[in-house]
Scaffold this motif. Structure first.
Motif, PDB file in Angstrom:
ATOM      1  N   VAL A 161      28.816  17.503  33.188  1.00  0.00           N
ATOM      2  CA  VAL A 161      27.613  16.686  33.316  1.00  0.00           C
ATOM      3  C   VAL A 161      26.663  17.485  34.197  1.00  0.00           C
ATOM      4  CG1 VAL A 161      26.605  14.547  34.197  1.00  0.00           C
ATOM      5  CG2 VAL A 161      28.780  14.485  32.986  1.00  0.00           C
ATOM      6  N   TYR A 162      25.451  17.672  33.691  1.00  0.00           N
ATOM      7  CA  TYR A 162      24.497  18.548  34.366  1.00  0.00           C
ATOM      8  C   TYR A 162      23.113  17.900  34.404  1.00  0.00           C
ATOM      9  CZ  TYR A 162      22.875  19.639  29.674  1.00  0.00           C
ATOM     10  OH  TYR A 162      22.368  19.534  28.407  1.00  0.00           O
ATOM     11  N   HIS A 163      22.278  18.408  35.291  1.00  0.00           N
ATOM     12  CA  HIS A 163      20.903  17.940  35.395  1.00  0.00           C
ATOM     13  C   HIS A 163      20.102  18.547  34.250  1.00  0.00           C
ATOM     14  CE1 HIS A 163      21.345  16.028  39.314  1.00  0.00           C
ATOM     15  NE2 HIS A 163      22.118  17.044  39.646  1.00  0.00           N
ATOM     16  N   LEU A 164      19.413  17.689  33.507  1.00  0.00           N
ATOM     17  CA  LEU A 164      18.626  18.166  32.378  1.00  0.00           C
ATOM     18  C   LEU A 164      17.403  18.930  32.857  1.00  0.00           C
ATOM     19  CD1 LEU A 164      18.704  14.939  30.176  1.00  0.00           C
ATOM     20  CD2 LEU A 164      20.092  17.010  29.880  1.00  0.00           C
ATOM     21  N   THR A 165      17.144  20.036  32.194  1.00  0.00           N
ATOM     22  CA  THR A 165      15.938  20.830  32.423  1.00  0.00           C
ATOM     23  C   THR A 165      15.363  21.158  31.049  1.00  0.00           C
ATOM     24  OG1 THR A 165      17.033  22.984  32.294  1.00  0.00           O
ATOM     25  CG2 THR A 165      17.002  21.893  34.465  1.00  0.00           C
ATOM     26  N   ASN A 166      14.263  21.891  31.034  1.00  0.00           N
ATOM     27  CA  ASN A 166      13.709  22.286  29.743  1.00  0.00           C
ATOM     28  C   ASN A 166      14.363  23.564  29.214  1.00  0.00           C
ATOM     29  OD1 ASN A 166      12.552  24.067  31.515  1.00  0.00           O
ATOM     30  ND2 ASN A 166      10.451  23.724  30.855  1.00  0.00           N
ATOM     31  N   GLU A 167      15.456  23.976  29.822  1.00  0.00           N
ATOM     32  CA  GLU A 167      16.255  25.108  29.359  1.00  0.00           C
ATOM     33  C   GLU A 167      17.529  24.565  28.709  1.00  0.00           C
ATOM     34  OE1 GLU A 167      19.035  28.617  31.231  1.00  0.00           O
ATOM     35  OE2 GLU A 167      17.381  27.860  32.449  1.00  0.00           O
ATOM     36  N   LEU A 168      17.928  25.123  27.598  1.00  0.00           N
ATOM     37  CA  LEU A 168      19.104  24.675  26.872  1.00  0.00           C
ATOM     38  C   LEU A 168      20.346  24.711  27.761  1.00  0.00           C
ATOM     39  CD1 LEU A 168      20.432  23.863  24.147  1.00  0.00           C
ATOM     40  CD2 LEU A 168      20.748  26.303  23.734  1.00  0.00           C
ATOM     41  N   ASP A 169      20.918  23.539  28.034  1.00  0.00           N
ATOM     42  CA  ASP A 169      22.151  23.409  28.820  1.00  0.00           C
ATOM     43  C   ASP A 169      22.080  24.222  30.114  1.00  0.00           C
ATOM     44  OD1 ASP A 169      23.137  21.885  26.663  1.00  0.00           O
ATOM     45  OD2 ASP A 169      23.872  23.685  25.663  1.00  0.00           O
ATOM     46  N   GLY A 170      20.925  24.193  30.775  1.00  0.00           N
ATOM     47  CA  GLY A 170      20.685  25.107  31.875  1.00  0.00           C
ATOM     48  C   GLY A 170      20.638  24.532  33.269  1.00  0.00           C
ATOM     49  N   GLY A 171      20.766  23.235  33.441  1.00  0.00           N
ATOM     50  CA  GLY A 171      20.655  22.660  34.770  1.00  0.00           C
ATOM     51  C   GLY A 171      21.935  22.768  35.573  1.00  0.00           C
ATOM     52  N   ALA A 172      21.807  22.478  36.856  1.00  0.00           N
ATOM     53  CA  ALA A 172      22.959  22.506  37.772  1.00  0.00           C
ATOM     54  C   ALA A 172      23.919  21.369  37.450  1.00  0.00           C
ATOM     55  CB  ALA A 172      22.472  22.375  39.212  1.00  0.00           C
ATOM     56  N   THR A 173      25.183  21.578  37.771  1.00  0.00           N
ATOM     57  CA  THR A 173      26.212  20.559  37.567  1.00  0.00           C
ATOM     58  C   THR A 173      25.969  19.385  38.518  1.00  0.00           C
ATOM     59  OG1 THR A 173      27.797  22.251  36.903  1.00  0.00           O
ATOM     60  CG2 THR A 173      28.709  20.137  37.581  1.00  0.00           C
ATOM     61  N   VAL A 174      26.094  18.174  37.995  1.00  0.00           N
ATOM     62  CA  VAL A 174      25.928  16.956  38.798  1.00  0.00           C
ATOM     63  C   VAL A 174      27.155  16.796  39.694  1.00  0.00           C
ATOM     64  CG1 VAL A 174      25.769  14.424  38.680  1.00  0.00           C
ATOM     65  CG2 VAL A 174      24.487  15.845  37.053  1.00  0.00           C
ATOM     66  N   LEU A 222      36.362  12.739  27.518  1.00  0.00           N
ATOM     67  CA  LEU A 222      35.986  13.343  28.797  1.00  0.00           C
ATOM     68  C   LEU A 222      34.506  13.118  29.080  1.00  0.00           C
ATOM     69  CD1 LEU A 222      36.659  15.060  31.279  1.00  0.00           C
ATOM     70  CD2 LEU A 222      36.202  17.092  29.868  1.00  0.00           C
ATOM     71  N   GLY A 223      33.674  13.221  28.051  1.00  0.00           N
ATOM     72  CA  GLY A 223      32.242  12.971  28.226  1.00  0.00           C
ATOM     73  C   GLY A 223      31.972  11.580  28.743  1.00  0.00           C
ATOM     74  N   LEU A 224      32.647  10.586  28.167  1.00  0.00           N
ATOM     75  CA  LEU A 224      32.477   9.211  28.638  1.00  0.00           C
ATOM     76  C   LEU A 224      32.962   9.075  30.078  1.00  0.00           C
ATOM     77  CD1 LEU A 224      31.673   6.285  28.151  1.00  0.00           C
ATOM     78  CD2 LEU A 224      33.969   5.904  27.209  1.00  0.00           C
ATOM     79  N   GLU A 225      34.096   9.669  30.384  1.00  0.00           N
ATOM     80  CA  GLU A 225      34.643   9.606  31.752  1.00  0.00           C
ATOM     81  C   GLU A 225      33.681  10.225  32.768  1.00  0.00           C
ATOM     82  OE1 GLU A 225      37.956  12.115  34.220  1.00  0.00           O
ATOM     83  OE2 GLU A 225      38.518  11.533  32.183  1.00  0.00           O
ATOM     84  N   LEU A 226      33.199  11.424  32.474  1.00  0.00           N
ATOM     85  CA  LEU A 226      32.324  12.121  33.420  1.00  0.00           C
ATOM     86  C   LEU A 226      30.966  11.435  33.547  1.00  0.00           C
ATOM     87  CD1 LEU A 226      33.083  15.866  32.568  1.00  0.00           C
ATOM     88  CD2 LEU A 226      33.912  14.534  34.529  1.00  0.00           C
ATOM     89  N   LEU A 227      30.412  10.957  32.434  1.00  0.00           N
ATOM     90  CA  LEU A 227      29.127  10.253  32.510  1.00  0.00           C
ATOM     91  C   LEU A 227      29.273   8.936  33.255  1.00  0.00           C
ATOM     92  CD1 LEU A 227      27.606  11.024  29.004  1.00  0.00           C
ATOM     93  CD2 LEU A 227      26.664  11.702  31.232  1.00  0.00           C
ATOM     94  N   THR A 228      30.401   8.261  33.097  1.00  0.00           N
ATOM     95  CA  THR A 228      30.642   7.023  33.850  1.00  0.00           C
ATOM     96  C   THR A 228      30.672   7.307  35.345  1.00  0.00           C
ATOM     97  OG1 THR A 228      31.851   6.042  31.990  1.00  0.00           O
ATOM     98  CG2 THR A 228      32.216   5.075  34.178  1.00  0.00           C
ATOM     99  N   GLU A 229      31.368   8.363  35.746  1.00  0.00           N
ATOM    100  CA  GLU A 229      31.407   8.719  37.173  1.00  0.00           C
ATOM    101  C   GLU A 229      30.016   9.096  37.680  1.00  0.00           C
ATOM    102  OE1 GLU A 229      33.436  11.698  40.447  1.00  0.00           O
ATOM    103  OE2 GLU A 229      34.480  11.401  38.533  1.00  0.00           O
ATOM    104  N   ALA A 230      29.261   9.807  36.862  1.00  0.00           N
ATOM    105  CA  ALA A 230      27.901  10.177  37.261  1.00  0.00           C
ATOM    106  C   ALA A 230      27.029   8.929  37.468  1.00  0.00           C
ATOM    107  CB  ALA A 230      27.261  11.089  36.208  1.00  0.00           C
ATOM    108  N   VAL A 231      27.131   7.990  36.544  1.00  0.00           N
ATOM    109  CA  VAL A 231      26.345   6.748  36.665  1.00  0.00           C
ATOM    110  C   VAL A 231      26.767   5.968  37.906  1.00  0.00           C
ATOM    111  CG1 VAL A 231      25.937   4.495  35.575  1.00  0.00           C
ATOM    112  CG2 VAL A 231      25.784   6.592  34.218  1.00  0.00           C
ATOM    113  N   GLU A 232      28.068   5.855  38.132  1.00  0.00           N
ATOM    114  CA  GLU A 232      28.551   5.152  39.333  1.00  0.00           C
ATOM    115  C   GLU A 232      27.996   5.813  40.602  1.00  0.00           C
ATOM    116  OE1 GLU A 232      32.794   5.397  38.884  1.00  0.00           O
ATOM    117  OE2 GLU A 232      32.862   3.691  37.512  1.00  0.00           O
TER     118      GLU A 232
END
Length: 180
Positions: A122-135, A165-175
């Motif tokens: 899970v990463y911070h969205l930027t205008n670069e393809l898959d380029g942001g820092a990890t959350v 895993l995507g659901l798990e990591l996004l859930t933790e990010a949202v929490e």
């Protein structure tokens, strides 16, 4: 929280369900009216914009007063004016251990490279393809490996390990972001 979900397919539908369970006010942007995310949102009468990835977003597509933007199984690269709008950030899930294996073919590329572990980030969205820092989550960076099973196809590892895993990591990010 007021959340814009940019999502497609089954992962998008799972993330939508998770956000609604958590009490988020969700607006969906999806690339195709026939995918699971769009169908689920329609059944729930949620505000949904169907716009192919190649068609740019415009101001009226993005709700005012956003707290969070989440990208789940989307190939849309968001412009800076969208990623900077929400109060708590714009995040996405990518099925690789970023910065390795960026782009649409990340899983196939990882398998072709013969890596013993794939993974998700899970990463911070930027205008670069898959380029942001990890959350950062409660327990550290929201990035985890999953073991590759020899002979597994990209769709098999996606269904078995990377989508859950995507659901798990996004859930933790949202929490984590809800507590920010």
């Amino acid at each position: 929280m007021k959340t814009l979900l940019i999502a497609n397919k089954h992962l998008g539908a799972l993330v939508l369900e998770m956000l609604l369970r958590r009490g988020h006010d969700v607006t969906l942007i999806t690339a195709d009216a026939e995918n699971a995310s769009a169908i689920w949102a329609e059944r729930l009468s949620l505000k949904t914009t169907v716009k192919p990835d190649r068609v740019p977003l415009v101001g009226e597509d993005i709700p005012a007063g956003l707290d969070l933007v989440i990208s789940a199984h989307s190939h849309r690269i968001l412009p800076t004016w969208v990623t900077r709008r929400p109060k708590r950030g714009a995040i996405g899930y990518h099925p690789s251990l970023l910065p390795a294996f960026k782009g649409r073919a990340a899983i196939a590329d990882a398998l072709a490279a013969g890596v013993p572990f794939a993974g998700g980030t899970v990463y911070h969205l930027t205008n670069e393809l898959d380029g942001g820092a990890t959350v950062m989550g409660r327990s550290g960076p929201l990035q985890k490996p999953v073991q590759v099973i020899w002979g597994e196809a990209p769709t098999q590892i996606w269904r078995r390990a990377l989508m859950p895993l995507g659901l798990e990591l996004l859930t933790e990010a949202v929490e984590t972001l809800e507590g920010a």
